[in-house]
Design an enzyme around this catalytic site. Structure first.
Site, PDB file in Angstrom:
ATOM      1  N   ARG A   1      10.487   9.165  -6.131  1.00 56.40           N
ATOM      2  CA  ARG A   1      11.905   9.397  -5.864  1.00 56.40           C
ATOM      3  C   ARG A   1      12.682   9.487  -7.174  1.00 56.40           C
ATOM      4  O   ARG A   1      12.413   8.737  -8.113  1.00 56.40           O
ATOM      5  CB  ARG A   1      12.487   8.279  -4.982  1.00 56.40           C
ATOM      6  CG  ARG A   1      11.978   8.378  -3.551  1.00 56.40           C
ATOM      7  CD  ARG A   1      12.551   7.337  -2.631  1.00 56.40           C
ATOM      8  NE  ARG A   1      12.000   7.556  -1.301  1.00 56.40           N
ATOM      9  CZ  ARG A   1      11.725   6.596  -0.425  1.00 56.40           C
ATOM     10  NH1 ARG A   1      11.961   5.338  -0.728  1.00 56.40           N
ATOM     11  NH2 ARG A   1      11.218   6.899   0.753  1.00 56.40           N
TER      12      ARG A   1
ATOM     13  N   ASP B   1       5.445  -7.404  -4.860  1.00 56.73           N
ATOM     14  CA  ASP B   1       5.276  -6.332  -5.833  1.00 56.73           C
ATOM     15  C   ASP B   1       6.596  -5.726  -6.310  1.00 56.73           C
ATOM     16  O   ASP B   1       6.609  -4.974  -7.281  1.00 56.73           O
ATOM     17  CB  ASP B   1       4.391  -5.222  -5.256  1.00 56.73           C
ATOM     18  CG  ASP B   1       4.962  -4.594  -3.986  1.00 56.73           C
ATOM     19  OD1 ASP B   1       6.088  -4.943  -3.595  1.00 56.73           O
ATOM     20  OD2 ASP B   1       4.269  -3.749  -3.371  1.00 56.73           O
ATOM     21  N   HIS B   2       7.702  -6.040  -5.669  1.00 55.72           N
ATOM     22  CA  HIS B   2       8.990  -5.451  -6.020  1.00 55.72           C
ATOM     23  C   HIS B   2       9.781  -6.346  -6.977  1.00 55.72           C
ATOM     24  O   HIS B   2      10.119  -5.941  -8.081  1.00 55.72           O
ATOM     25  CB  HIS B   2       9.830  -5.205  -4.759  1.00 55.72           C
ATOM     26  CG  HIS B   2       9.512  -3.925  -4.051  1.00 55.72           C
ATOM     27  ND1 HIS B   2       8.253  -3.607  -3.619  1.00 55.72           N
ATOM     28  CD2 HIS B   2      10.308  -2.880  -3.685  1.00 55.72           C
ATOM     29  CE1 HIS B   2       8.274  -2.422  -3.027  1.00 55.72           C
ATOM     30  NE2 HIS B   2       9.513  -1.961  -3.063  1.00 55.72           N
TER      31      HIS B   2
ATOM     32  N   ASP C   1       7.964  -0.770   4.334  1.00 56.96           N
ATOM     33  CA  ASP C   1       8.178   0.031   3.137  1.00 56.96           C
ATOM     34  C   ASP C   1       7.920   1.472   3.534  1.00 56.96           C
ATOM     35  O   ASP C   1       6.916   1.774   4.193  1.00 56.96           O
ATOM     36  CB  ASP C   1       7.225  -0.396   2.018  1.00 56.96           C
ATOM     37  CG  ASP C   1       7.579   0.276   0.699  1.00 56.96           C
ATOM     38  OD1 ASP C   1       8.109  -0.423  -0.193  1.00 56.96           O
ATOM     39  OD2 ASP C   1       7.339   1.479   0.557  1.00 56.96           O
TER      40      ASP C   1
ATOM     41  N   ARG D   1      14.268   0.169   4.005  1.00 56.76           N
ATOM     42  CA  ARG D   1      14.993  -1.103   3.943  1.00 56.76           C
ATOM     43  C   ARG D   1      16.043  -1.209   5.041  1.00 56.76           C
ATOM     44  O   ARG D   1      16.961  -0.406   5.143  1.00 56.76           O
ATOM     45  CB  ARG D   1      15.625  -1.293   2.561  1.00 56.76           C
ATOM     46  CG  ARG D   1      16.767  -0.355   2.232  1.00 56.76           C
ATOM     47  CD  ARG D   1      17.143  -0.378   0.774  1.00 56.76           C
ATOM     48  NE  ARG D   1      16.155   0.305  -0.039  1.00 56.76           N
ATOM     49  CZ  ARG D   1      16.416   0.890  -1.210  1.00 56.76           C
ATOM     50  NH1 ARG D   1      17.628   0.853  -1.704  1.00 56.76           N
ATOM     51  NH2 ARG D   1      15.480   1.492  -1.881  1.00 56.76           N
TER      52      ARG D   1
ATOM     53  N   SER E   1      14.188   4.951   1.652  1.00 61.18           N
ATOM     54  CA  SER E   1      13.515   3.678   1.886  1.00 61.18           C
ATOM     55  C   SER E   1      13.634   3.219   3.330  1.00 61.18           C
ATOM     56  O   SER E   1      14.558   3.573   4.050  1.00 61.18           O
ATOM     57  CB  SER E   1      14.111   2.619   0.955  1.00 61.18           C
ATOM     58  OG  SER E   1      13.733   1.330   1.354  1.00 61.18           O
TER      59      SER E   1
END
Length: 639
Positions: free
Chosen positions: A379, A64-65, A119, A538, A536
């Protein structure tokens, strides 16, 4: 003493530790999710563990990113994730199926279950009564392998909702009000539970909007009860069999309590460049708008799309505005087409984007230079939109749609009549966009994993040294985000599986020469302020510094997920005991750490500033398990 909703789920899934605030607990995880920008690393880590099949009740890999395929890199990552999912028993959600959080609560979320995802907005699942937590890819890989997920036992915060929202005031305004009250670090170390009579007036998509943006509080997660509203939603999704009631006990205790009268709320906006910089829209009315973006995992439900279409129907967007709309899932998109909402949007002049994260993650739709962008996203960190000097405001769907018509930031209450949404008795349920793993384990074992040339091995930390002397190659302010450490935009996202390439851009929004500083000084130490690493999940924000030789980050405080990622990568996360010591350090000061192993056990270090000939104390807050991980130089060596 009774239990809160979260405590009930934790108690049912506890495999280690005690439910004492601040002490480490281990949780059994029922479900996991990944997305493609973090998933490649998570599956590389899972494969390195040598476990043939995932051991969760359900694990889902979403794409989806990185859906913009301007080169081979993203497509190669998608093929790798698809094949590794087929081999190890993971459900694969095709590109175009939608945003992981929206799709997951539609099709897989179950009240009372545990979910961790690579995520930070995984807490969206709390809207349906799950204990849903964002985590680094390594922790998700461990959970897929059947291992426990470890966190410090959170404190409990209760937000009582009373009254009922007035016309054209929305759930987005509720969470913006919570952010105004608590700030981006007010939820650190906590789980936020919503209750009170006002809860029954909120739909599941509205609840999901609130739990989604709970990530911006720094909270471990947020959660709503599972009640009759939840049952009706799951029945409409043809999943009523998965529903069960879940509520806190009347005598449950909370560390903090807050109250919001929904009847008194008004439309709000988070101003640049922080989600907690919240002001009433009426005070901002009249700001000229260049771009409006509606969607993201926060506000892309069918209800959000229907509201948008209702505002736009029969009108034309302002000549000065570019309006982009991202439906949250294939289900939402299909129902938009069937209901006529899609036609209303197109006729008004909207640009319909793919069912994906898109502009929210910086994948296209960057505003013009010095542009003003209104977004229904979660964000608005500086530069996250793809334009460093743009001003991004976070607003509700109603505010965004109204402003698209006028060309100026507009209070949606000026529209007059209430924007009403009739929730469907039956959602459009189709699983055509999923690829399910074969039921035959032998067949799964024979799947060939396809790995493109852009996928590089992840860095592995060295065994912990007992002393080292390094220069401070960067000193940062408070609330440094993972976007600051590892930027997200359409140009860089394709390299999320290529740490060497991505490392060239580490901290580039703060200083353009961070990599050169690291190479020149053979690594170094980073000094940070409060809430270092917010945003995030990440783990790239830890892997890039690791690759560049960073040995320690000394900060006033850390965001939860980033601290865990630093430990999993073998980087020391140390905290100042006195903020005056933070003030005393300058870039390129040479710091010496000695007796590191013993100091970690004691939880306190004496650091020598050899440049200034001074000493100061720092602390390490971590569990015995985390001490062992650091000793081995990171989780992979530990495991």
């Amino acid at each position: 003493m009774g239990y809160t909703i979260a405590e009930k789920i934790i108690k049912a899934h506890l495999v280690s530790g005690e439910m004492k605030v601040g002490e480490e607990i281990g949780l059994r995880i029922d479900q996991t999710l990944t997305q493609d920008a973090t998933g490649t690393m998570a599956y590389l880590e899972f494969e390195s563990m040598g476990i043939p099949q995932v051991k969760t009740e359900r694990s889902v890999a979403y794409v989806d990113h990185n859906t913009l395929q301007s080169g081979f890199e993203n497509a190669d990552d998608h093929k790798y994730i698809q094949t590794v999912a087929a081999k190890h028993g993971v459900y694969f959600s095709r590109p175009g199926n939608g945003i992981c959080h929206q799709v997951h609560y539609e099709r897989f979320g179950i009240p009372g279950k545990t979910l961790i995802g690579s995520d930070s907005h995984t807490p969206t699942g709390g809207g349906i009564g799950m204990l849903a937590i964002g985590a680094g890819g390594m922790d998700v890989a461990v959970a897929m392998g059947g291992g426990a997920y470890h966190i410090p036992m959170p404190r409990m915060i209760f937000v009582e909702l009373t009254g009922e929202l007035r016309p054209n005031v929305s759930a987005k305004d509720i969470i913006l009000e919570v952010l105004r009250m608590l700030s981006v670090k007010g939820g650190v170390g906590a789980i936020v539970e919503y209750g009170g009579e006002g809860v029954a007036t909120l739909s599941v998509p509205e609840r999901a909007t609130i739990t989604n943006m709970g990530a911006e509080l720094g909270a471990t997660t947020s959660i709503f009860p599972s009640d009759e509203v939840t049952r009706q939603f799951m029945a409409a999704q043809d999943r009523e069999a998965d529903w069960s009631p879940l509520a806190s006990d009347p005598d449950a205790e909370y560390a903090e309590r807050y109250s919001i009268n929904l009847s008194e709320l008004e439309p709000l906006a988070a101003c640049p460049n922080s989600p907690d910089n919240v002001k009433p829209v009426r005070e901002l009315a009249g700001i000229k708008v260049d771009q409006v973006a509606i969607g993201s995992c926060t506000n892309s439900s069918f209800a959000d799309m229907t509201k948008t279409a209702s505002v736009l129907k029969g009108h034309k967007i302002a000549d000065s505005v570019s309006l982009g709309i991202s439906p949250g899932s294939r289900q939402v998109f299909s129902m938009m087409a069937e209901s006529g909402a899609l036609t209303d949007m197109i006729d008004a002049g909207a640009r319909i984007l793919e069912c994906a994260c898109g502009p929210c993650i910086g994948m296209g739709q960057a505003p013009k230079s010095n542009g003003i962008s209104l977004r229904t996203f979660n964000r608005n960190f500086k530069g996250r939109c793809g334009t460093m000097d743009a001003g991004v405001y976070l607003v509700s769907t109603e505010t965004a749609a109204a402003s698209a018509l006028t060309g100026y930031l507009t209070d949606p209450r000026e529209l007059g009549d209430e924007i009403k949404v009739d929730f469907p008795e039956k959602y459009d349920v189709s699983d055509n966009y999923y690829i399910y793993p074969s039921a035959d384990k032998k067949e799964r074992g024979n799947v060939e994993i396809i790995m493109g040339p852009n996928i590089k091995p992840f860095p592995v930390g060295e065994k912990l040294q007992d002393s080292f002397t390094k220069k401070v190659i960067l000193k940062t302010k408070d609330n440094i985000t993972t976007d600051d450490i590892c930027p997200s935009n359409a140009a860089l996202l394709p390299f999320r599986s290529n740490i060497p390439k991505l490392s060239e851009h580490c901290f580039q929004t703060i200083i353009p020469d961070f990599k050169e500083r690291a190479e020149k000084n053979n690594g170094g130490i980073i000094i940070g302020g409060d809430n270092y690493g917010q945003g995030s999940s990440r783990e790239h924000a830890a892997l890039l510094p690791l690759y560049l030789g960073i040995k320690a980050v000394i900060a006033k405080s850390f965001a939860r997920i980033h601290k865990a990622n630093l430990i999993n990568s073998g980087i020391l996360p140390l905290e100042f005991i006195s903020s005056a010591d933070y003030d005393s350090i300058d870039e390129y000061d040479e710091l010496e750490l000695t007796d590191i192993k013993e100091s970690l056990v004691k939880g306190e270090f004496i650091v020598k500033n050899k440049t200034k000939n001074t000493e100061f104390k720092v602390k390490f807050n971590g569990s015995e398990r985390e001490l062992k991980i650091l000793g081995y130089g990171g989780y992979l060596s530990f495991a």
